[in-house]
Structures are given as structure tokens and as C-alpha cells.
Design a protein around this motif. Structure first.
Motif, PDB file in Angstrom:
ATOM      1  N   GLU A  60      14.013   8.792   9.560  1.00 19.05           N
ATOM      2  CA  GLU A  60      13.329   7.589   9.061  1.00 19.05           C
ATOM      3  C   GLU A  60      11.882   7.894   8.693  1.00 19.05           C
ATOM      4  O   GLU A  60      11.377   7.391   7.684  1.00 19.05           O
ATOM      5  CB  GLU A  60      13.367   6.473  10.105  1.00 19.05           C
ATOM      6  CG  GLU A  60      14.699   5.773  10.192  1.00 19.05           C
ATOM      7  CD  GLU A  60      14.649   4.591  11.156  1.00 19.05           C
ATOM      8  OE1 GLU A  60      13.871   3.645  10.892  1.00 19.05           O
ATOM      9  OE2 GLU A  60      15.381   4.629  12.161  1.00 19.05           O
ATOM     10  N   GLU A  61      11.231   8.713   9.498  1.00 26.18           N
ATOM     11  CA  GLU A  61       9.845   9.095   9.204  1.00 26.18           C
ATOM     12  C   GLU A  61       9.783   9.822   7.863  1.00 26.18           C
ATOM     13  O   GLU A  61       8.929   9.544   7.017  1.00 26.18           O
ATOM     14  CB  GLU A  61       9.312   9.977  10.327  1.00 26.18           C
ATOM     15  CG  GLU A  61       7.852  10.358  10.167  1.00 26.18           C
ATOM     16  CD  GLU A  61       7.386  11.269  11.279  1.00 26.18           C
ATOM     17  OE1 GLU A  61       6.326  10.970  11.854  1.00 26.18           O
ATOM     18  OE2 GLU A  61       8.058  12.291  11.563  1.00 26.18           O
ATOM     19  N   SER A  62      10.716  10.736   7.654  1.00 26.79           N
ATOM     20  CA  SER A  62      10.795  11.471   6.402  1.00 26.79           C
ATOM     21  C   SER A  62      11.031  10.526   5.217  1.00 26.79           C
ATOM     22  O   SER A  62      10.428  10.685   4.148  1.00 26.79           O
ATOM     23  CB  SER A  62      11.918  12.504   6.488  1.00 26.79           C
ATOM     24  OG  SER A  62      12.056  13.189   5.278  1.00 26.79           O
ATOM     25  N   GLU A  63      11.889   9.543   5.406  1.00 24.95           N
ATOM     26  CA  GLU A  63      12.173   8.572   4.337  1.00 24.95           C
ATOM     27  C   GLU A  63      10.944   7.737   3.992  1.00 24.95           C
ATOM     28  O   GLU A  63      10.725   7.403   2.821  1.00 24.95           O
ATOM     29  CB  GLU A  63      13.341   7.678   4.748  1.00 24.95           C
ATOM     30  CG  GLU A  63      14.669   8.421   4.750  1.00 24.95           C
ATOM     31  CD  GLU A  63      15.803   7.647   5.414  1.00 24.95           C
ATOM     32  OE1 GLU A  63      15.574   6.540   5.961  1.00 24.95           O
ATOM     33  OE2 GLU A  63      16.948   8.172   5.387  1.00 24.95           O
ATOM     34  N   ILE A  64      10.131   7.403   4.981  1.00 23.82           N
ATOM     35  CA  ILE A  64       8.894   6.653   4.726  1.00 23.82           C
ATOM     36  C   ILE A  64       7.959   7.476   3.858  1.00 23.82           C
ATOM     37  O   ILE A  64       7.402   6.984   2.873  1.00 23.82           O
ATOM     38  CB  ILE A  64       8.221   6.235   6.053  1.00 23.82           C
ATOM     39  CG1 ILE A  64       9.065   5.169   6.760  1.00 23.82           C
ATOM     40  CG2 ILE A  64       6.795   5.735   5.813  1.00 23.82           C
ATOM     41  CD1 ILE A  64       8.646   4.884   8.189  1.00 23.82           C
ATOM     42  N   PHE A  65       7.786   8.748   4.221  1.00 21.08           N
ATOM     43  CA  PHE A  65       6.913   9.619   3.435  1.00 21.08           C
ATOM     44  C   PHE A  65       7.479   9.862   2.036  1.00 21.08           C
ATOM     45  O   PHE A  65       6.737   9.912   1.050  1.00 21.08           O
ATOM     46  CB  PHE A  65       6.660  10.942   4.158  1.00 21.08           C
ATOM     47  CG  PHE A  65       5.755  10.804   5.353  1.00 21.08           C
ATOM     48  CD1 PHE A  65       4.481  10.266   5.241  1.00 21.08           C
ATOM     49  CD2 PHE A  65       6.184  11.213   6.597  1.00 21.08           C
ATOM     50  CE1 PHE A  65       3.647  10.137   6.331  1.00 21.08           C
ATOM     51  CE2 PHE A  65       5.367  11.099   7.702  1.00 21.08           C
ATOM     52  CZ  PHE A  65       4.088  10.554   7.576  1.00 21.08           C
ATOM     53  N   GLU A  66       8.790   9.999   1.952  1.00 25.24           N
ATOM     54  CA  GLU A  66       9.433  10.213   0.646  1.00 25.24           C
ATOM     55  C   GLU A  66       9.241   8.996  -0.253  1.00 25.24           C
ATOM     56  O   GLU A  66       8.970   9.140  -1.445  1.00 25.24           O
ATOM     57  CB  GLU A  66      10.913  10.536   0.834  1.00 25.24           C
ATOM     58  CG  GLU A  66      11.647  10.834  -0.468  1.00 25.24           C
ATOM     59  CD  GLU A  66      11.131  12.085  -1.169  1.00 25.24           C
ATOM     60  OE1 GLU A  66      11.289  12.157  -2.401  1.00 25.24           O
ATOM     61  OE2 GLU A  66      10.588  12.983  -0.519  1.00 25.24           O
ATOM     62  N   ALA A  67       9.360   7.800   0.303  1.00 24.40           N
ATOM     63  CA  ALA A  67       9.156   6.576  -0.485  1.00 24.40           C
ATOM     64  C   ALA A  67       7.719   6.516  -1.007  1.00 24.40           C
ATOM     65  O   ALA A  67       7.487   6.129  -2.157  1.00 24.40           O
ATOM     66  CB  ALA A  67       9.477   5.342   0.352  1.00 24.40           C
ATOM     67  N   SER A  68       6.784   6.920  -0.186  1.00 26.35           N
ATOM     68  CA  SER A  68       5.384   6.952  -0.611  1.00 26.35           C
ATOM     69  C   SER A  68       5.188   7.948  -1.755  1.00 26.35           C
ATOM     70  O   SER A  68       4.576   7.630  -2.775  1.00 26.35           O
ATOM     71  CB  SER A  68       4.488   7.328   0.572  1.00 26.35           C
ATOM     72  OG  SER A  68       3.162   7.516   0.157  1.00 26.35           O
ATOM     73  N   ARG A  69       5.736   9.160  -1.585  1.00 28.91           N
ATOM     74  CA  ARG A  69       5.617  10.171  -2.649  1.00 28.91           C
ATOM     75  C   ARG A  69       6.262   9.694  -3.945  1.00 28.91           C
ATOM     76  O   ARG A  69       5.731   9.900  -5.031  1.00 28.91           O
ATOM     77  CB  ARG A  69       6.242  11.485  -2.196  1.00 28.91           C
ATOM     78  CG  ARG A  69       5.362  12.307  -1.300  1.00 28.91           C
ATOM     79  CD  ARG A  69       5.959  13.665  -1.019  1.00 28.91           C
ATOM     80  NE  ARG A  69       7.153  13.587  -0.195  1.00 28.91           N
ATOM     81  CZ  ARG A  69       7.148  13.427   1.113  1.00 28.91           C
ATOM     82  NH1 ARG A  69       6.025  13.323   1.748  1.00 28.91           N
ATOM     83  NH2 ARG A  69       8.271  13.374   1.787  1.00 28.91           N
ATOM     84  N   THR A  70       7.400   9.043  -3.836  1.00 31.23           N
ATOM     85  CA  THR A  70       8.103   8.540  -5.020  1.00 31.23           C
ATOM     86  C   THR A  70       7.267   7.485  -5.733  1.00 31.23           C
ATOM     87  O   THR A  70       7.136   7.514  -6.955  1.00 31.23           O
ATOM     88  CB  THR A  70       9.479   7.958  -4.621  1.00 31.23           C
ATOM     89  OG1 THR A  70      10.256   9.016  -4.032  1.00 31.23           O
ATOM     90  CG2 THR A  70      10.211   7.388  -5.817  1.00 31.23           C
ATOM     91  N   LEU A  71       6.686   6.571  -4.962  1.00 28.97           N
ATOM     92  CA  LEU A  71       5.840   5.529  -5.557  1.00 28.97           C
ATOM     93  C   LEU A  71       4.647   6.144  -6.285  1.00 28.97           C
ATOM     94  O   LEU A  71       4.325   5.761  -7.416  1.00 28.97           O
ATOM     95  CB  LEU A  71       5.353   4.552  -4.475  1.00 28.97           C
ATOM     96  CG  LEU A  71       4.382   3.475  -4.964  1.00 28.97           C
ATOM     97  CD1 LEU A  71       5.101   2.479  -5.871  1.00 28.97           C
ATOM     98  CD2 LEU A  71       3.736   2.773  -3.783  1.00 28.97           C
ATOM     99  N   LEU A  72       4.001   7.104  -5.644  1.00 27.05           N
ATOM    100  CA  LEU A  72       2.839   7.737  -6.271  1.00 27.05           C
ATOM    101  C   LEU A  72       3.249   8.510  -7.522  1.00 27.05           C
ATOM    102  O   LEU A  72       2.571   8.431  -8.549  1.00 27.05           O
ATOM    103  CB  LEU A  72       2.126   8.647  -5.272  1.00 27.05           C
ATOM    104  CG  LEU A  72       1.557   7.959  -4.030  1.00 27.05           C
ATOM    105  CD1 LEU A  72       0.813   8.964  -3.160  1.00 27.05           C
ATOM    106  CD2 LEU A  72       0.668   6.788  -4.379  1.00 27.05           C
ATOM    107  N   HIS A  73       4.348   9.219  -7.437  1.00 24.68           N
ATOM    108  CA  HIS A  73       4.833   9.967  -8.602  1.00 24.68           C
ATOM    109  C   HIS A  73       5.170   9.019  -9.758  1.00 24.68           C
ATOM    110  O   HIS A  73       4.826   9.282 -10.908  1.00 24.68           O
ATOM    111  CB  HIS A  73       6.057  10.804  -8.210  1.00 24.68           C
ATOM    112  CG  HIS A  73       6.632  11.585  -9.337  1.00 24.68           C
ATOM    113  ND1 HIS A  73       6.021  12.709  -9.836  1.00 24.68           N
ATOM    114  CD2 HIS A  73       7.758  11.392 -10.072  1.00 24.68           C
ATOM    115  CE1 HIS A  73       6.740  13.175 -10.840  1.00 24.68           C
ATOM    116  NE2 HIS A  73       7.807  12.407 -10.997  1.00 24.68           N
ATOM    117  N   LYS A  74       5.831   7.926  -9.426  1.00 25.22           N
ATOM    118  CA  LYS A  74       6.214   6.927 -10.436  1.00 25.22           C
ATOM    119  C   LYS A  74       4.986   6.342 -11.144  1.00 25.22           C
ATOM    120  O   LYS A  74       5.051   5.992 -12.324  1.00 25.22           O
ATOM    121  CB  LYS A  74       7.003   5.820  -9.743  1.00 25.22           C
ATOM    122  CG  LYS A  74       7.487   4.717 -10.641  1.00 25.22           C
ATOM    123  CD  LYS A  74       8.283   3.711  -9.824  1.00 25.22           C
ATOM    124  CE  LYS A  74       8.381   2.394 -10.539  1.00 25.22           C
ATOM    125  NZ  LYS A  74       9.035   1.374  -9.727  1.00 25.22           N
TER     126      LYS A  74
END
Length: 155
Positions: A60-74
Motif C-alpha cells: 500500500e505504501e508503494s501504491e501511494i508513492f506510485e500514485a503520486s509519481r503518476t500524477l506528477l508525470h501526468k
């Protein structure tokens, strides 16, 4: 016996995680898991219960960070060595960046509260305190080892 359980759990989880097609920085979570395994002294009774809670927490921690990276990349907010050069961002991007940081922190705090409530049911107070000391040490000492392990940070 405890080491055998650790080894079996680690091999099973690692093979499961690497079988996933996501590029969600599992290598950082593997480093964190290994660090915790080396440094947290658990009884045989605590061991299985701990990993039953901690492995989903890491995911879950990894998914939170991944969602953040995805938002920034987008939103075309680029990182270099884990940092964002704010001078290259427009106002909209800066607001997205700041709101994402707050949102990410809130999600991580909620996740940590959930883990704490689970772990205090299975670990002694001393072991739980040791767990948080080790978590802090990971952030302070081992995070450097993890830099560049995340595919999005290699750019």
C-alpha cells in the motif's frame, strides 16, 4: 526455524511481486523489507503475524508513492534525483505539486495508523518501539541505497 520462515516468506513474496507487470518501485520496498528483516528481533509467534500485516503495508505504501509519481508525470512535473526544480514549473504545476505532497502525507499517516493498530495487537510495546526505531533508521541510513532503484527516478 525463524530464519527458514523468513526465507520462505521472502522468496514467495519476491516472486509474486516480480511477477507483477507494474513498475512501482518494488525494489525500494524489497530493500526496506530486507532491512527490517535483518534488524527487527521477532519471536517465532510474532514473526508470521508481523509479516502478514507488514507486507500488505509495504504494498500500500508503494501504491501511494506510485500514485503520486503518476500524477506528477501526468502533469509534466519532472524529477531529477528525487527532486523537482520548482523554477521550471508554472503556477498550476506548483499547486498540483504542493497539494500532492499534502495528500500523500495524509495517506501515509492513515496507513501508518492502520499498521500501528494492527501491530500493537501482536507485538510487545518494546518490539513495537524497536520497529519504529528501525523504520526511522531505514529512512535516515538506507534511503541512499534505494535512490535510483525506482524506475521513474532513473530518468
Amino acid at each position: 526455524m525463524r530464519h527458514l520462515i523468513f526465507a520462505f516468506s521472502f522468496l514467495f513474496i519476491t516472486s509474486f511481486l516480480f511477477a507483477q507487470e507494474q513498475e512501482d518501485c518494488q525494489s525500494i520496498m524489497t530493500i526496506k523489507r530486507n532491512f527490517m528483516e535483518r534488524n527487527l528481533a521477532l519471536s517465532d509467534n510474532e514473526c508470521q503475524a508481523f509479516w502478514d500485516f507488514y507486507n500488505p503495508y509495504l504494498k500500500e505504501e508503494s501504491e501511494i508513492f506510485e500514485a503520486s509519481r503518476t500524477l506528477l508525470h501526468k502533469n509534466n512535473i519532472k524529477r531529477s534525483k528525487g527532486r523537482v526544480d520548482y523554477t521550471k514549473l508554472n503556477d498550476k504545476q506548483l499547486y498540483i505539486l504542493m497539494e500532492d505532497r499534502i495528500d500523500t502525507k495524509e495517506k501515509l499517516i492513515q496507513l501508518e495508523k492502520k499498521l500501528y493498530e494492527q501491530l500493537k495487537k501482536i507485538l510487545s510495546a518494546k518490539t513495537l518501539y524497536q520497529f519504529y526505531q528501525i523504520e526511522g533508521r531505514f529512512r535516515a541510513d538506507i534511503k541512499e541505497e534505494a535512490k535510483g532503484a525506482c524506475t521513474h527516478e532513473k530518468q
